[in-house]
Design a protein around this motif. Structure first.
Motif, PDB file in Angstrom:
ATOM      1  N   VAL A  27       6.477 -53.581 -16.768  1.00 38.78           N
ATOM      2  CA  VAL A  27       7.813 -53.766 -16.536  1.00 38.78           C
ATOM      3  C   VAL A  27       8.761 -52.716 -16.286  1.00 38.78           C
ATOM      4  O   VAL A  27       9.380 -52.379 -15.305  1.00 38.78           O
ATOM      5  CB  VAL A  27       8.425 -54.805 -17.578  1.00 38.78           C
ATOM      6  N   GLY A  28       8.498 -51.711 -17.485  1.00 38.65           N
ATOM      7  CA  GLY A  28       9.419 -50.462 -17.366  1.00 38.65           C
ATOM      8  C   GLY A  28       9.233 -49.765 -15.986  1.00 38.65           C
ATOM      9  O   GLY A  28      10.005 -49.247 -15.087  1.00 38.65           O
ATOM     10  N   GLY A  29       7.814 -49.464 -15.738  1.00 38.08           N
ATOM     11  CA  GLY A  29       7.226 -48.634 -14.714  1.00 38.08           C
ATOM     12  C   GLY A  29       7.819 -49.190 -13.334  1.00 38.08           C
ATOM     13  O   GLY A  29       8.431 -48.571 -12.401  1.00 38.08           O
ATOM     14  N   CYS A  30       7.551 -50.527 -13.177  1.00 37.24           N
ATOM     15  CA  CYS A  30       7.976 -51.326 -11.802  1.00 37.24           C
ATOM     16  C   CYS A  30       9.161 -51.150 -11.477  1.00 37.24           C
ATOM     17  O   CYS A  30       9.760 -51.042 -10.666  1.00 37.24           O
ATOM     18  CB  CYS A  30       7.318 -52.781 -11.956  1.00 37.24           C
ATOM     19  N   LEU A  31      10.112 -51.390 -12.586  1.00 36.77           N
ATOM     20  CA  LEU A  31      11.696 -51.466 -12.631  1.00 36.77           C
ATOM     21  C   LEU A  31      12.245 -50.500 -12.218  1.00 36.77           C
ATOM     22  O   LEU A  31      13.113 -50.098 -11.029  1.00 36.77           O
ATOM     23  CB  LEU A  31      12.210 -52.008 -13.749  1.00 36.77           C
ATOM     24  N   VAL A  32      11.678 -49.169 -12.628  1.00 34.40           N
ATOM     25  CA  VAL A  32      12.335 -47.940 -12.531  1.00 34.40           C
ATOM     26  C   VAL A  32      11.754 -47.344 -10.984  1.00 34.40           C
ATOM     27  O   VAL A  32      12.698 -46.888 -10.344  1.00 34.40           O
ATOM     28  CB  VAL A  32      12.060 -46.719 -13.203  1.00 34.40           C
ATOM     29  N   ALA A  33      10.446 -47.671 -10.780  1.00 37.02           N
ATOM     30  CA  ALA A  33       9.964 -47.171  -9.414  1.00 37.02           C
ATOM     31  C   ALA A  33      10.891 -47.772  -8.260  1.00 37.02           C
ATOM     32  O   ALA A  33      11.217 -47.279  -7.062  1.00 37.02           O
ATOM     33  CB  ALA A  33       8.707 -47.481  -9.168  1.00 37.02           C
ATOM     34  N   VAL A  34      11.239 -48.977  -8.355  1.00 40.48           N
ATOM     35  CA  VAL A  34      11.916 -49.826  -7.405  1.00 40.48           C
ATOM     36  C   VAL A  34      13.371 -49.653  -7.355  1.00 40.48           C
ATOM     37  O   VAL A  34      14.136 -49.223  -6.192  1.00 40.48           O
ATOM     38  CB  VAL A  34      11.629 -51.108  -7.465  1.00 40.48           C
ATOM     39  N   LEU A  35      14.150 -49.539  -8.616  1.00 41.51           N
ATOM     40  CA  LEU A  35      15.755 -49.171  -8.687  1.00 41.51           C
ATOM     41  C   LEU A  35      15.995 -47.931  -8.538  1.00 41.51           C
ATOM     42  O   LEU A  35      17.149 -47.800  -7.698  1.00 41.51           O
ATOM     43  CB  LEU A  35      16.012 -49.789 -10.209  1.00 41.51           C
ATOM     44  N   ALA A  36      15.037 -47.080  -8.863  1.00 39.77           N
ATOM     45  CA  ALA A  36      15.419 -45.449  -8.516  1.00 39.77           C
ATOM     46  C   ALA A  36      15.506 -45.355  -7.066  1.00 39.77           C
ATOM     47  O   ALA A  36      16.531 -44.628  -6.301  1.00 39.77           O
ATOM     48  CB  ALA A  36      14.462 -44.563  -9.170  1.00 39.77           C
ATOM     49  N   GLY A  37      14.687 -45.904  -6.132  1.00 44.09           N
ATOM     50  CA  GLY A  37      14.722 -45.819  -4.809  1.00 44.09           C
ATOM     51  C   GLY A  37      15.633 -46.271  -4.256  1.00 44.09           C
ATOM     52  O   GLY A  37      16.440 -45.804  -3.359  1.00 44.09           O
ATOM     53  N   ASP A  64      18.814 -44.810  -1.921  1.00 46.82           N
ATOM     54  CA  ASP A  64      19.142 -45.157  -0.714  1.00 46.82           C
ATOM     55  C   ASP A  64      20.645 -45.556  -0.525  1.00 46.82           C
ATOM     56  O   ASP A  64      21.417 -45.245   0.400  1.00 46.82           O
ATOM     57  CB  ASP A  64      18.467 -46.280  -0.357  1.00 46.82           C
ATOM     58  N   ALA A  65      21.232 -45.824  -1.587  1.00 48.42           N
ATOM     59  CA  ALA A  65      22.571 -46.211  -1.580  1.00 48.42           C
ATOM     60  C   ALA A  65      23.643 -44.994  -1.792  1.00 48.42           C
ATOM     61  O   ALA A  65      24.685 -45.009  -1.169  1.00 48.42           O
ATOM     62  CB  ALA A  65      22.941 -47.223  -2.443  1.00 48.42           C
ATOM     63  N   HIS A  66      23.061 -44.210  -2.631  1.00 45.38           N
ATOM     64  CA  HIS A  66      24.124 -43.172  -2.985  1.00 45.38           C
ATOM     65  C   HIS A  66      23.573 -41.817  -2.625  1.00 45.38           C
ATOM     66  O   HIS A  66      24.347 -40.705  -2.985  1.00 45.38           O
ATOM     67  CB  HIS A  66      24.347 -43.216  -4.468  1.00 45.38           C
ATOM     68  N   GLN A  67      22.344 -41.580  -2.183  1.00 42.63           N
ATOM     69  CA  GLN A  67      22.053 -40.213  -1.853  1.00 42.63           C
ATOM     70  C   GLN A  67      21.924 -39.293  -3.210  1.00 42.63           C
ATOM     71  O   GLN A  67      21.947 -38.082  -2.940  1.00 42.63           O
ATOM     72  CB  GLN A  67      22.531 -39.626  -0.786  1.00 42.63           C
ATOM     73  N   THR A  68      21.386 -39.717  -4.394  1.00 41.41           N
ATOM     74  CA  THR A  68      21.322 -38.803  -5.365  1.00 41.41           C
ATOM     75  C   THR A  68      20.332 -39.672  -6.615  1.00 41.41           C
ATOM     76  O   THR A  68      20.633 -40.735  -6.560  1.00 41.41           O
ATOM     77  CB  THR A  68      22.721 -38.656  -6.038  1.00 41.41           C
ATOM     78  N   TYR A  69      19.834 -38.830  -7.225  1.00 40.39           N
ATOM     79  CA  TYR A  69      19.045 -39.585  -8.423  1.00 40.39           C
ATOM     80  C   TYR A  69      19.618 -39.089  -9.888  1.00 40.39           C
ATOM     81  O   TYR A  69      18.794 -39.634 -10.883  1.00 40.39           O
ATOM     82  CB  TYR A  69      17.547 -38.804  -8.492  1.00 40.39           C
ATOM     83  N   LEU A  70      20.540 -38.468  -9.973  1.00 41.05           N
ATOM     84  CA  LEU A  70      21.073 -37.977 -11.249  1.00 41.05           C
ATOM     85  C   LEU A  70      21.442 -39.270 -12.169  1.00 41.05           C
ATOM     86  O   LEU A  70      21.035 -39.015 -13.317  1.00 41.05           O
ATOM     87  CB  LEU A  70      22.204 -36.912 -10.862  1.00 41.05           C
ATOM     88  N   GLY A 129      14.940 -32.367  -2.358  1.00 40.07           N
ATOM     89  CA  GLY A 129      16.155 -32.256  -2.094  1.00 40.07           C
ATOM     90  C   GLY A 129      17.159 -31.325  -2.749  1.00 40.07           C
ATOM     91  O   GLY A 129      18.106 -30.959  -2.253  1.00 40.07           O
ATOM     92  N   ILE A 130      16.500 -30.417  -3.625  1.00 39.65           N
ATOM     93  CA  ILE A 130      17.325 -29.277  -4.221  1.00 39.65           C
ATOM     94  C   ILE A 130      16.504 -28.010  -3.280  1.00 39.65           C
ATOM     95  O   ILE A 130      17.047 -26.660  -3.893  1.00 39.65           O
ATOM     96  CB  ILE A 130      17.010 -29.091  -5.761  1.00 39.65           C
ATOM     97  N   GLY A 131      15.550 -28.013  -2.474  1.00 35.72           N
ATOM     98  CA  GLY A 131      15.400 -26.943  -1.898  1.00 35.72           C
ATOM     99  C   GLY A 131      13.995 -26.471  -2.020  1.00 35.72           C
ATOM    100  O   GLY A 131      13.579 -25.489  -1.379  1.00 35.72           O
TER     101      GLY A 131
END
Length: 421
Positions: free
Chosen positions: A365-375, A379-385, A257-259
């Motif tokens: 728990v931590g790994g699964c939550l972040v993998a799903v929630l980050a995606g 999808d909703a805001h087009q940024t990971y920051l 995404g940053i080129g």
């Protein structure tokens, strides 16, 4: 039988082999074979993802049971159970499996049992039994070998599935690995030093007297579970697991995404693996010059700096991007060893397997939550920051909690000079 005159190092070598078989193969090797299998049989991507997700959940849920098994019947028998389930699952997939449910049972469930019963819990319990003063070094070696083996595993499996036998031949590698594991256990693995080995191992002299004193005053599992120190250690594992899960699931998309080109972004995975091994090995040096808790805090501070660097990658500067990724990987590797080192030194060897199981549950728990929630956030805001900053914030909170804690007993000096094991 002694290797280089030291039985403990022979056992550590054997346990490292078991970790490669039970962790590297199901994690890295299976990702290759499952992809070929799903493509050949016409399965959708949801099924492919389900195989990995169910496997992760099974490992986490079975971890407390595996810890209990290690305590009741010993390390060797637990390892044997894991090898047998790998052979059974591999043989099923190599000969009969054609439906998704068969793959879920054979891979996700049976090989989930393999990782639980012959992976990190029994192997680290073995390290704790054979090493006292050099325990942190032994744990570092254990993790580093697994990380290094991931490269060989991916290459081996890739070559096998590209052969005439196709993806089914890849599962025969798992069967063969199970056989190798059985022989390795029977020939080299021992539950704990006994007789002459005990006298010549680290469990002699002052170390033996200290270990005996600790046993007489050791806390029950229930009391340890009420300890804020334990949960600060577990939260530290949760914090770094959120960052590692983000790197595995989303770092390539973020860098694209940053080129940065797809090929250059793809290199982040082997880079993370390589630097994680470096961090595994370097943590022992850091802890030798301070103490485990402070070494863990320093490692997690570097982890936060790595994510700050990632958040500030506004242009396609490949060198800067790789430096940030490498810093995250190395600090994760160090923090991973630090958590296990604290569990192994702050509480008794008898409780070590169950404490590992608790931390693995929290980590999953931590790994699964972040993998799903980050995606979902992207999808909703087009940024990971915001996700990256949230991961950094969680790690800062974990650092502050650890800083506020004091060990319940004086820990061993990490790695003094010694002629023993």
């Amino acid at each position: 039988m002694k290797v280089f005159g030291y039985r403990g190092w022979a056992v550590l070598t054997a346990l490292s082999v078991m970790m490669c078989i039970s962790m590297s193969l199901p994690i890295y090797g299976a990702s290759v074979v499952n992809t070929y299998m799903a493509t050949a049989l016409g399965w959708n991507r949801q099924t492919l993802g389900l195989l990995t997700s169910v496997n992760m959940v099974m490992v986490a849920l079975l971890s407390p049971l595996a810890a209990n098994v290690v305590g009741r019947i010993g390390i060797r028998k637990s390892l044997l159970i894991g090898c047998l389930t790998m052979m059974a699952g591999g043989a099923w997939l190599a000969t009969l499996a054609t439906q998704p449910w068969e793959a879920i049972v054979a891979f996700s469930v049976l090989m989930g049992m393999t990782s639980a019963f012959s992976g990190i819990i029994p192997c680290q319990a073995g390290v704790a039994a054979w090493f006292v003063r050099r325990r942190t070094l032994a744990i570092s070696v254990l993790f580093a070998v697994v990380g290094a083996a991931s490269f060989a595993v991916i290459s081996l499996i890739g070559a096998v599935v590209e052969s005439a036998g196709g993806w089914r031949s890849g599962w025969w590698v798992f069967v063969g690995a199970g056989v190798v594991g059985l022989l390795n256990i029977l020939l080299f693995v021992r539950n704990a030093p006994t007789g002459e080995d005990a006298q010549s191992s680290e469990l002699h002299g002052d170390a033996a007297r200290e270990e005996a004193t600790q046993t007489t005053r050791e806390l029950s599992l229930l009391k340890v579970m009420r300890s804020p120190l334990l949960w600060s250690v577990a939260f530290a594992m949760f914090a770094i697991a959120t960052g590692e899960a983000f790197m595995i699931a989303h770092s390539q998309v973020y860098l694209r995404g940053i080129g940065i080109s797809p090929a250059a972004a793809a290199f982040t995975m082997p880079l993370v693996s390589a630097t994680t091994v470096l961090g595994n090995l370097c943590f022992n040096l850091l802890a030798a010059n301070t103490d485990l808790r402070r070494a863990q805090i320093i490692s997690m501070g570097l982890f936060v700096l790595g994510f700050i660097a990632l958040a500030n990658l506004h242009t396609a500067n490949l060198t800067t991007a790789y430096l940030a990724v490498g810093l995250v990987g190395a600090s994760f590797g160090a923090g991973q060893v630090g958590v296990m080192g604290m569990l192994g030194h702050y509480w008794s060897t008898r409780l070590f397997p169950m404490l590992i199981a608790i931390v693995l549950l929290v980590q999953t728990v931590g790994g699964c939550l972040v993998a799903v929630l980050a995606g979902a956030y992207f999808d909703a805001h087009q940024t990971y920051l915001p996700v990256i900053f949230a991961i950094g914030t969680v790690n800062v909170l974990a650092i502050l909690w650890l800083w506020a804690m004091a060990p319940q007993r004086k820990q061993h000096k990490v790695e003094p000079r010694s002629t023993s094991v």
